[in-house]
Design a protein around this motif. Structure first.
Motif, PDB file in Angstrom:
ATOM      1  N   VAL A 155     -11.666  -3.428   2.861  1.00 38.16           N
ATOM      2  CA  VAL A 155     -12.186  -2.072   2.684  1.00 38.16           C
ATOM      3  C   VAL A 155     -11.877  -1.606   1.267  1.00 38.16           C
ATOM      4  N   PHE A 156     -12.698  -0.677   0.777  1.00 40.63           N
ATOM      5  CA  PHE A 156     -12.549  -0.173  -0.586  1.00 40.63           C
ATOM      6  C   PHE A 156     -12.216   1.311  -0.573  1.00 40.63           C
ATOM      7  N   LEU A 157     -11.137   1.656  -1.238  1.00 46.59           N
ATOM      8  CA  LEU A 157     -10.801   3.045  -1.499  1.00 46.59           C
ATOM      9  C   LEU A 157     -10.628   3.202  -3.001  1.00 46.59           C
ATOM     10  N   PRO A 158     -11.114   4.273  -3.594  1.00 39.69           N
ATOM     11  CA  PRO A 158     -11.014   4.427  -5.043  1.00 39.69           C
ATOM     12  C   PRO A 158      -9.586   4.318  -5.572  1.00 39.69           C
TER      13      PRO A 158
ATOM     14  N   PRO B 220      -8.004   8.797   4.236  1.00 44.08           N
ATOM     15  CA  PRO B 220      -8.703   7.552   4.577  1.00 44.08           C
ATOM     16  C   PRO B 220      -7.782   6.360   4.828  1.00 44.08           C
ATOM     17  N   LEU B 221      -6.728   6.216   4.029  1.00 40.34           N
ATOM     18  CA  LEU B 221      -5.830   5.073   4.222  1.00 40.34           C
ATOM     19  C   LEU B 221      -5.150   5.139   5.578  1.00 40.34           C
ATOM     20  N   SER B 222      -4.604   6.292   5.930  1.00 40.01           N
ATOM     21  CA  SER B 222      -3.948   6.439   7.235  1.00 40.01           C
ATOM     22  C   SER B 222      -4.944   6.217   8.371  1.00 40.01           C
ATOM     23  N   ALA B 223      -6.167   6.716   8.188  1.00 40.83           N
ATOM     24  CA  ALA B 223      -7.191   6.554   9.218  1.00 40.83           C
ATOM     25  C   ALA B 223      -7.547   5.087   9.412  1.00 40.83           C
ATOM     26  N   LEU B 224      -7.656   4.340   8.317  1.00 40.98           N
ATOM     27  CA  LEU B 224      -8.017   2.925   8.405  1.00 40.98           C
ATOM     28  C   LEU B 224      -6.905   2.098   9.043  1.00 40.98           C
ATOM     29  N   LEU B 225      -5.674   2.388   8.705  1.00 41.54           N
ATOM     30  CA  LEU B 225      -4.558   1.657   9.316  1.00 41.54           C
ATOM     31  C   LEU B 225      -4.467   1.946  10.813  1.00 41.54           C
TER      32      LEU B 225
ATOM     33  N   LEU C 140       0.836  -1.191   0.000  1.00 43.44           N
ATOM     34  CA  LEU C 140       0.000   0.000   0.000  1.00 43.44           C
ATOM     35  C   LEU C 140       0.877   1.249   0.000  1.00 43.44           C
ATOM     36  N   PRO C 141       0.372   2.354  -0.541  1.00 41.67           N
ATOM     37  CA  PRO C 141       1.131   3.604  -0.434  1.00 41.67           C
ATOM     38  C   PRO C 141       1.216   4.042   1.024  1.00 41.67           C
ATOM     39  N   GLU C 142       2.154   4.900   1.303  1.00 38.60           N
ATOM     40  CA  GLU C 142       2.302   5.374   2.680  1.00 38.60           C
ATOM     41  C   GLU C 142       1.097   6.189   3.123  1.00 38.60           C
ATOM     42  N   ALA C 143       0.499   6.900   2.202  1.00 34.03           N
ATOM     43  CA  ALA C 143      -0.677   7.714   2.519  1.00 34.03           C
ATOM     44  C   ALA C 143      -1.354   8.110   1.211  1.00 34.03           C
TER      45      ALA C 143
END
Length: 326
Positions: A227-230, A142-147, A88-91
């Motif tokens: 989870v789904f992120l665009p 969203p990615l940082s929040a989910l992690l 995954l990307p860092e953010a």
């Protein structure tokens, strides 16, 4: 990683039942990062197997045992070759929240955005969110929040079997601050959906690595969240073990919650009480143990406790759902 999985489920009845009808969600999925090499399902008493794809694209097997029997044993054997997902990307940029609110994303993931079944916002969940200041995570991308959510949930709950049941609402785990994979996954799904992030329940298996810090039961099925992120599409988070789902995770089925994809579910015709025994083995090499050596007996499940109703083939029928939690 080449994995071999053996999943034994045995229903024992204190007197013969006249007929059983079962559905099974045990075949590992075929898809990116996971190649299904083989799958077989052995039944005792023998029965003719049928299959179909459910609403979510899962392979479902079903069968009918029409003669009297005092036990029903299912042995599922799978071989799966898994690949590590792309990192995954860092953010992400905070504009990802706006992309999540697009009509396209919401329409395509409608089923995984609504509260459903076990994955619902309750007063206890709202209190937990407030206690842990989880809404503050939404100022991040969203990615940082989910992690971070995955990490907080893992640290907030102890892993302990027997505190909750397969049909327990999330409030039981929230109150006890303990539970199993199924509970942690439902809690995370409910929070994600309240944020507008599509989230789905994954039923499957884990090649357990204690050195990596895994705390889930190696002799049981496993559950986690996708989870789904665009910008990333679907990816897995395992709040039980505080990891991103990888090549040690083998997905069997996805749904809105556990009720959509229990490993097995069915009904039987008769007045008998039932007891469940389950054993799971996930190994790199073929297991040499005999079936009884890793069958683990759960707490007896008295039939009158289940949903009693008139069956489709007459007489009294009881819902017979696998009580092994994930």
């Amino acid at each position: 990683m080449l994995l071999e999985i053996r999943h034994v489920t045995q229903y024992l009845y204190d007197s013969p039942v006249r007929e059983s009808v079962m559905e099974v969600w045990m075949q590992p999925q075929k898809g990116a990062g996971q190649r299904l090499i083989s799958f077989e399902l052995e039944l005792d008493p023998p029965a003719q197997l049928f299959s179909y794809a459910d609403t979510f694209g899962n392979a479902v097997y079903h069968f009918d045992v029409p003669q009297p029997h005092d036990r029903l044993t299912m042995v599922a054997r799978s071989a799966v070759d898994t690949q590590a997902p792309a990192p995954l990307p860092e953010a992400l940029d905070v504009g990802e929240w706006d992309r999540l609110r697009s009509d396209f994303v919401r329409g395509e993931n409608f089923d995984f955005l609504r509260p459903h079944g076990f994955a619902v916002e309750t007063d206890a969940l709202k209190a937990f969110v407030k206690e842990k200041n989880l809404e503050e995570l939404r100022v991040r991308d969203p990615l940082s929040a989910l992690l971070e959510l995955n990490d907080i949930l893992s640290k907030s709950f102890g892993y302990e079997a027997g505190v909750t049941d397969a049909d327990s609402p999330i409030d039981h785990a929230l109150e006890a601050r303990r539970g199993v994979c199924q509970d942690f996954s439902h809690i995370m799904i409910a929070i994600c959906r309240s944020w507008g992030v599509p989230a789905r329940y994954v039923s499957g298996y884990l090649f357990t690595d204690r050195k990596a810090g895994d705390r889930s039961d190696p002799d049981a099925t496993h559950a986690w969240v996708e989870v789904f992120l665009p910008s990333t599409r679907w990816f897995g988070l395992d709040p039980t073990n505080n990891v991103v789902a990888g090549e040690r995770h083998v997905a069997a089925a996805v749904g809105r919650d556990y009720a959509d994809v229990p490993p097995s579910r069915g009904v039987y015709k008769g007045e008998a009480e039932s007891q469940l025994a389950v054993g799971v083995s996930v190994r790199r090499a073929r297991a040499a143990m005999t079936e009884p050596e890793f069958l683990r007996v759960s707490q007896p499940s008295a039939s009158p406790r289940n949903n009693r109703r008139r069956g489709p083939f007459g007489g009294i029928t009881y819902d017979q759902q696998q009580q092994q939690q994930q």
